[in-house]
Scaffold this active site. Structure first.
Site, short mmCIF file in Angstrom:
data_model
loop_
_atom_site.label_atom_id
_atom_site.label_comp_id
_atom_site.label_asym_id
_atom_site.label_seq_id
_atom_site.Cartn_x
_atom_site.Cartn_y
_atom_site.Cartn_z
N HIS A 25 0.81 -1.23 0.00
CA HIS A 25 0.00 0.00 0.00
C HIS A 25 0.84 1.27 0.00
O HIS A 25 0.30 2.37 -0.14
CB HIS A 25 -0.94 0.00 1.21
N ASP A 50 -2.38 1.67 -4.55
CA ASP A 50 -3.62 2.01 -3.87
C ASP A 50 -4.69 0.95 -4.15
O ASP A 50 -4.54 0.11 -5.04
CB ASP A 50 -4.11 3.38 -4.33
#
Length: 433
Positions: free
Chosen positions: A405, A409
Site C-alpha cells: 500500500h 492504492d
C-alpha cells in the site's frame, strides 16, 4: 603427480558467494571426474560442486559453514600428470614483468567493479550489499550504526569482513538504550517468554527455515500489506482442461495443471497494469521491463521456495506448462540453479493445492504484489440468462491479491485482480492446444 585446484564455480550472474553446507568427500577419498565433492548453499538454493578431474582429495581449504567467494580455491585434488602450477610458472617466465603487473591491476579493478553493489536509495549515502544487510539485520545493527562501520572496499563500502570484524569488537549497548529501541520498534507487542516442560521437543530450525523466517519478518516490516479478494467462475476452464489433459500429456509429455492457465492470465493482467510490475528502492519506484513470475513451491521438508518464470508474457500455454512443470519438479528435487530463484517481478502462490479457500500472502521483496489462488469448489450460483435467473452448480474459486500500500492504492490493486478474474472467466472453451 599434479595438484588440481577445485574452485567455487559461478552459479549465476547475481551470485557472488556461497556457504559450504556439507563435504561429500573427505581427505584421502578417490574422486571421479564430474563426481560431487561438496554441497554449497546460496541465500535460497542448495547446489553440489563437482570435480572437473579424477584424483584423490588431499586438502580441504574450508570447513563446513564457511562462506566462500566465487572463484576461490576450496580444495586440492591430486591427479596424474604434470603440475598445473609448474606449467603456469613456465608461462609466466616468458612474459615481461611489467605486462603481468598491468594485467593484474586490470583484473583487480574488474573484480571490484563486478562485486560493487547497485546503488540503493535508502536515505543513506553509503552502499551496502545484500550480504552485509542480512548480517546487520541478524545481529540487530540499525542503519545509523551500520553507517558508522569503516569500510575497506571500493569507494569505502563496507565488506563482509568489515562487518564481521566490527561484530567481534562490538560493545553491547546499555540495557536501557536497547530496551528503548525494542519498544520503539514494536510498541504494540513484545515477545513473550516460551514455557518449555519435560514433554516438549526442542528442534532447531534448519538453514532454509531460518532464512524464510527472516524474509517473512523483514517483508512485513518493509511493506504496508493490504488485500483485495474476488470470486471467480472457472467452470469453463475446468471443463476445457478435463477435455484436453490426456491429449496434452500424450502429445507434449507434460501434465496439464491449472497453474499455467492461471499464470497466463496473471501475465496478461500485468501487461495491462504495469503499475503492478514494479519494485521500490527507498523513495524511488522501478518499473520493470520484463514480466518474471515467481511460482511459490512447497518442498518435501515443508520449506518454501520461489522459482521464477522469466519473460512469462512471451510464453504460450504449452511453454508455460513446460516451465511450470520443470521448475516445480526440480524445486522438489533440490536441483534449481541460483539464478532461477532471482529476478521475480510478481509472485503467484497456489494455496488451493492444500485445500485453502483463500489466503493472505506475504510479499516477496522487493516485489509489490502477490496473488494467492484458492481451491476450486463446486458451489450453487445464480446464473443469468435472457429467459431469467436460475440456480446452477458452478466451479468457483477465490483470488486473494496482496499488495504494497506504500505504492499501490486500492483502486489499482482491485482493478488488477478483477482483470485476472475477467481473463479467467472469458477463457475460450473452444481453444485448441
Amino acid at each position: 603427480m599434479a595438484r588440481f585446484e577445485l574452485k567455487l564455480p559461478r552459479m549465476g550472474e547475481s551470485v557472488a558467494e556461497a556457504t559450504i553446507t556439507n563435504w561429500l568427500k573427505q581427505v584421502g577419498d578417490k574422486i571421479e571426474a564430474d563426481e560431487a565433492v561438496l554441497e554449497v548453499a546460496t541465500d535460497k538454493v542448495d547446489s553440489e560442486v563437482p570435480s572437473e578431474v579424477s584424483g584423490v582429495l588431499i586438502e580441504q581449504l574450508f570447513s563446513k559453514d564457511d562462506l566462500v567467494e566465487v572463484g576461490q580455491t576450496i580444495a586440492i585434488i591430486e591427479t596424474e600428470g604434470e603440475d598445473e602450477k609448474e606449467e603456469e610458472k613456465e608461462t609466466e617466465a616468458t612474459i615481461a614483468p611489467e605486462i603481468i603487473e598491468e594485467v593484474t591491476k586490470t583484473i583487480e579493478i574488474a573484480k571490484e567493479t563486478v562485486a560493487a553493489p547497485v546503488a540503493i536509495h535508502s536515505g543513506s549515502e553509503k552502499f551496502f550489499s545484500p550480504l552485509v544487510k542480512n548480517i546487520a539485520a541478524a545481529e540487530g545493527i540499525g542503519t545509523e550504526e551500520l553507517e558508522q562501520i569503516p569500510g575497506t572496499g571500493s569507494e569505502g563500502r563496507v565488506t563482509k569482513n568489515d562487518i564481521l570484524e566490527y561484530l567481534k569488537n562490538r560493545t553491547p549497548k546499555p540495557q536501557v538504550e536497547a530496551v528503548k529501541e525494542i519498544v520503539e520498534a514494536a510498541p504494540l507487542k513484545t515477545a513473550a517468554p516460551v514455557s518449555v516442560n519435560g514433554g516438549d521437543e526442542i528442534i532447531e530450525m534448519d538453514r532454509m527455515r531460518k532464512l524464510i523466517a527472516g524474509y517473512m519478518v523483514s517483508s512485513q516490516q518493509t511493506s504496508a500489506h493490504v488485500y483485495s479478494f474476488i470470486e471467480v467462475d472457472v467452470t469453463n476452464i475446468v471443463k476445457w482442461r478435463e477435455k484436453h489433459k490426456n491429449e496434452f500429456e500424450k502429445r507434449e509429455g507434460e501434465k496439464l495443471t491449472f497453474t499455467p492457465i492461471f499464470m497466463e492470465a496473471v501475465a496478461k493482467a500485468l501487461k495491462d497494469f504495469p503499475g503492478m510490475n514494479i519494485s521500490v528502492d527507498g523513495d524511488y519506484i522501478i518499473k520493470k521491463k520484463n514480466i518474471n513470475l515467481g511460482m511459490a513451491a512447497a518442498l518435501p521438508n515443508g520449506n518454501l521456495i520461489v522459482p521464477v518464470i522469466k519473460n512469462a508474457d512471451q510464453l504460450n500455454l504449452v511453454g508455460m506448462a513446460k516451465a511450470v512443470n520443470d521448475l516445480g519438479n526440480r524445486a522438489k528435487l533440490g536441483k534449481l540453479k541460483p539464478d532461477e530463484t532471482k529476478g521475480g517481478t510478481y509472485t503467484v502462490t497456489n494455496v488451493g493445492s492444500f485445500g485453502s479457500v483463500f489466503g493472505t500472502p506475504i510479499l516477496n521483496q522487493p516485489e509489490v504484489g502477490s496473488l494467492a489462488l484458492g481451491t476450486i469448489r463446486k458451489v450453487p450460483a445464480v446464473i443469468e440468462t435472457p429467459e431469467g435467473d436460475f440456480i446452477g452448480i458452478r466451479q468457483k474459486m477465490f483470488l486473494s491479491h496482496g499488495y504494497d500500500h506504500r505504492v499501490v492504492d486500492g483502486a489499482l490493486g482491485g482493478m488488477f485482480v478483477k482483470r485476472v478474474a475477467e481473463y479467467l472467466e472469458a477463457f475460450d472453451i473452444a481453444r485448441t492446444i
